[in-house]
Design an enzyme around this catalytic site. Structure first.
Site, short mmCIF file in Angstrom:
data_model
loop_
_atom_site.label_atom_id
_atom_site.label_comp_id
_atom_site.label_asym_id
_atom_site.label_seq_id
_atom_site.Cartn_x
_atom_site.Cartn_y
_atom_site.Cartn_z
N HIS A 1 -31.27 8.11 18.82
CA HIS A 1 -31.85 7.02 19.75
C HIS A 1 -32.92 6.19 19.03
O HIS A 1 -33.53 6.64 18.01
CB HIS A 1 -32.81 7.91 21.03
CG HIS A 1 -33.31 6.79 21.93
ND1 HIS A 1 -32.63 5.94 22.88
CD2 HIS A 1 -34.70 6.34 21.82
CE1 HIS A 1 -33.37 5.15 23.38
NE2 HIS A 1 -34.66 5.35 23.10
N ALA B 1 -8.67 -0.24 14.58
CA ALA B 1 -9.75 -1.23 15.38
C ALA B 1 -9.11 -2.66 15.21
O ALA B 1 -8.28 -3.04 14.44
CB ALA B 1 -10.93 -0.84 13.99
N GLY C 1 -1.03 -12.49 22.00
CA GLY C 1 -2.13 -11.77 22.62
C GLY C 1 -2.32 -10.46 21.79
O GLY C 1 -3.21 -9.80 22.28
N TYR D 1 -4.36 -3.14 -8.10
CA TYR D 1 -3.15 -2.63 -7.81
C TYR D 1 -2.19 -2.41 -8.92
O TYR D 1 -1.57 -1.34 -9.40
CB TYR D 1 -2.48 -3.22 -6.67
CG TYR D 1 -3.00 -2.73 -5.28
CD1 TYR D 1 -1.94 -2.16 -4.55
CD2 TYR D 1 -4.18 -2.81 -4.89
CE1 TYR D 1 -2.24 -1.44 -3.36
CE2 TYR D 1 -4.70 -2.30 -3.38
CZ TYR D 1 -3.57 -1.54 -2.85
OH TYR D 1 -4.05 -1.01 -1.69
N THR E 1 1.09 -6.91 2.21
CA THR E 1 0.46 -7.66 3.27
C THR E 1 -1.05 -7.10 3.31
O THR E 1 -1.86 -8.21 3.64
CB THR E 1 1.10 -7.12 4.48
OG1 THR E 1 2.45 -7.61 4.37
CG2 THR E 1 0.50 -7.70 5.91
N CYS E 2 -1.34 -5.96 3.19
CA CYS E 2 -2.99 -5.52 3.46
C CYS E 2 -3.88 -6.42 2.40
O CYS E 2 -4.72 -6.97 3.06
CB CYS E 2 -3.01 -4.09 3.40
SG CYS E 2 -4.85 -3.57 3.62
N SER F 1 0.87 -1.39 -0.03
CA SER F 1 -0.07 0.04 -0.12
C SER F 1 0.96 1.40 0.16
O SER F 1 0.52 2.25 -0.91
CB SER F 1 -0.86 -0.19 1.25
OG SER F 1 -1.94 -1.41 1.21
N ASP G 1 5.26 0.02 7.41
CA ASP G 1 5.59 -1.22 8.60
C ASP G 1 7.30 -1.38 8.76
O ASP G 1 7.87 -1.68 9.70
CB ASP G 1 4.93 -2.35 8.33
CG ASP G 1 3.53 -2.31 8.61
OD1 ASP G 1 3.02 -1.16 8.78
OD2 ASP G 1 2.85 -3.14 8.55
#
Length: 452
Positions: free
Chosen positions: A437, A343, A177, A100, A43-44, A15, A305
């Site tokens: 709401h 996220a 983890g 790409y 990678t992405c 990317s 990265d």
């Protein structure tokens, strides 16, 4: 003036590299070449964000079927067909790779589908033996999964190989983890695999807000994952039938059909010739760069990265664009790495932007506003998983320093919250905003009293 074959040579077709090449060539008129030894998209697109998110969607449909039955739908839930999914996944990745490639070539970029290594301050050696010169070289080779030395060569998977499985295993040990480990543990569990997740630290998602860590860990356990923290692998053996025997620091010895190492990623610099060219590297191999992504060798730059600044695709893209504008557009541009949203696509998702409570407290007095509750959609059917909405507020300036959400769709919600926080919104700005709401996100503007 020295004549070069190219104005820019980019090593790495992910990317960040593709964005830099496209902007340099397409918008600034530079003569650009790029080398990618594997598949365009990096990678992405090929072995990260995109296939991971599609697997998250696939796993989520199983849970949705269970929820639908509790809502009154007559549902007959069958077995997940990995082969059918894998066929569609491969086709989608092929489609994205071609996009790409086409976009880069349309911008005027010459692509070498082979490995390239730095052979000097202005030269690159291709795998076929050719050597080309460039006024500027950009390293955009990303990161690569880390597997501890004793366990390499046993046939265990990393995040690179998990999308290439021929069949789903019956059981899997996930080691790690971080967000990749947590995401893949829940994906595999959602697809019907019995999952044990082992992490040597005291809690998953190290570096995230503590409340986020605890909520995600609770969700992992509630969904049937055997989560073992403060536990490390001591031995791993490949059995004659292809299964694995694992021993841990708690004295347990168990067998698994598959093992996934999600024990972190390291900068992908092996064999690139950077040290021989005089490029300074950090202890972990990351390419050292300044605010404009320039190394100590003036003609060599690095983004994404491989620099180990923030390992997120949108950051690499922004860095690649800024590099092209700086070097070829005559507009020096430094990327602002503060308040970058991110996220974790667990179930429910976790979204975060800005400071954790721990980081903010280290800088001064803060107020914490937080609500934890069972969302309407799942509480109606008796599900125990809770949502979390948390704001970290400076007690002096009233600015919202951090926002942390664990809830369905948190990845979508945090993007909007990030705009407000980047603009410097105060707690009172949030308070003045009328709620939508009934939604979960209305909690962000209804948190009136600090919990601490």
């Amino acid at each position: 003036m020295t004549q070069f074959d190219y104005d820019l040579f980019v090593i790495g077709g992910g990317s960040g590299g593709v964005r830099a090449a496209r902007i340099a060539a397409g918008e600034h008129g530079a003569k650009v070449a790029m080398a990618e030894e594997f598949r365009m998209g990096g990678t992405c697109v090929i072995r990260g964000c995109v296939p991971k998110k599609l697997m998250v969607f696939a796993a989520g449909h199983g849970a949705a079927l269970d929820e639908a039955a509790l809502y009154g739908w007559q549902v007959e839930k069958g077995r997940f067909d990995w082969a059918a999914f894998r066929h569609r996944l491969d086709a989608e990745l092929n489609r994205l790779e071609s996009i790409y490639t086409r976009n880069a070539e349309t911008a005027g970029v010459t692509i070498y589908h082979q490995r390239a290594e730095v052979s000097g301050a202005h030269s690159v050696r291709l795998a076929d033996g050719r050597e080309v010169t460039a006024r500027h070289i950009l390293i955009a080779t990303g990161g690569t999964p880390f597997v501890p030395e004793p366990y390499r060569g046993l046939g265990a998977m990393t995040s690179n190989e998990i999308f290439l499985m021929d069949r789903l295993p019956g059981s899997m040990l996930v080691l790690g983890g971080g967000f990749i480990a947590c995401e893949m543990a829940q994906v595999m569990q959602g697809l019907g695999v019995q999952v044990t997740q082992m992490y040597r630290g005291k809690q998953v998602l190290r570096g995230f807000d503590q409340d986020v860590q605890e909520h995600v860990a609770a969700a992992l356990v509630q969904q049937g994952i055997h989560l073992e923290v403060n536990t490390d692998l001591t031995a791993l053996e490949r059995l004659r039938d292809g299964r694995f025997r694992a021993s841990c620091t708690q004295g347990r010895v168990r067998e698994f059909d598959a093992v996934l190492f999600a024990t972190g990623r390291v900068p992908n610099v092996a064999g690139l010739g950077l040290e021989a060219a005089g490029v300074q590297l950090a202890e972990n191999g990351a390419v050292k760069v300044d605010a404009y992504s320039q190394t100590n060798i003036p003609s060599i730059f690095a983004v994404g990265d491989v620099t180990d600044r923030i390992q997120l695709t949108p950051v690499a893209i922004r860095e690649g664009h800024a590099f092209a504008d700086t070097v070829f557009g005559g507009t020096p541009t430094a990327v602002d790495h503060a308040d970058v949203p991110s996220a974790v696509f667990t179930r429910p998702e976790a979204g975060t932007v800005g400071m954790t409570e721990e980081e903010a407290r280290a800088r001064g007095p803060v107020e914490i506003y937080m609500a934890s509750f069972r969302p309407m959609q799942t509480s109606f059917i008796g599900a125990e998983t809770k949502a979390l909405f948390k704001l970290v507020v400076c007690a002096v300036t009233r600015r919202v320093l951090g926002c942390h959400i664990v809830a369905p769709g948190a990845g979508e919600l945090i993007q909007i919250a990030a705009v407000a926080i980047k603009m410097g919104a105060t707690k009172e700005d949030f308070d003045r905003t009328i709620a939508v709401h009934p939604t979960m996100s209305e909690e962000l503007v209804l948190l009136r009293k600090p919990v601490r």
